[in-house]
Enzyme design. Structure first.
Site, PDB file in Angstrom:
ATOM      1  CB  CYS A  86      -0.956   0.001   1.183  1.00  0.00           C
ATOM      2  SG  CYS A  86      -0.148   0.249   2.752  1.00  0.00           S
ATOM      3  CB  CYS A  89       0.101   4.362   4.332  1.00  0.00           C
ATOM      4  SG  CYS A  89      -0.600   2.799   4.786  1.00  0.00           S
TER       5      CYS A  89
END
Length: 136
Positions: A46, A48
């Protein structure tokens, strides 16, 4: 499961910095059985993880006190290792990415995804440095 060629650069983002990859439940247990402190990064594909977790974990090691051992497991790839690491992170629910600090096998600090997502890597690094200063 993600293809190896897709996650290779994401793995190397930590392994090129000295993190040891753990691929099995036994490897996780052995890493956490070591005396002293161990940082575990549950890596992820992902955004993040790319923008916050991995850079924050790397930056946190620029500190006088730091973990004796730094390891990583990859969510969506190293299923057995990730599941075992998460067993050691109870009572926190599974999340990825996440970063945990263990001391003598006991969980002493946890950053869940909601602590990572949307926060600059520098803030994550400072949070981890505070944990190192208290526990390492």
């Amino acid at each position: 499961m993600y293809p190896a060629e897709l996650v290779k650069p994401m793995r190397e983002d930590l392994t090129n910095f000295g993190f040891e990859e753990l691929h099995t439940a036994e490897a996780v247990d052995a890493a956490l059985a070591k005396e002293g402190t161990t940082l575990v990064v549950v890596n992820s594909v992902c955004g993040c993880a790319a923008a916050n977790a991995r850079p924050g974990a790397r930056m946190s090691l620029d500190n006088e006190k730091k973990p004796a051992n730094i390891v990583t497991v990859f969510a969506g790839v190293d299923k057995e290792a990730v599941n075992q690491a998460r067993q050691h992170m109870v009572p926190f629910p599974p999340s990825s990415p996440c970063i945990a600090l263990f001391k003598d096998g006991e969980l002493v600090h946890m950053l869940e995804r909601h602590h990572i997502e949307g926060r600059p890597a520098e803030v994550i690094a400072e949070n981890l440095k505070d944990a190192y200063n208290a526990n390492c």
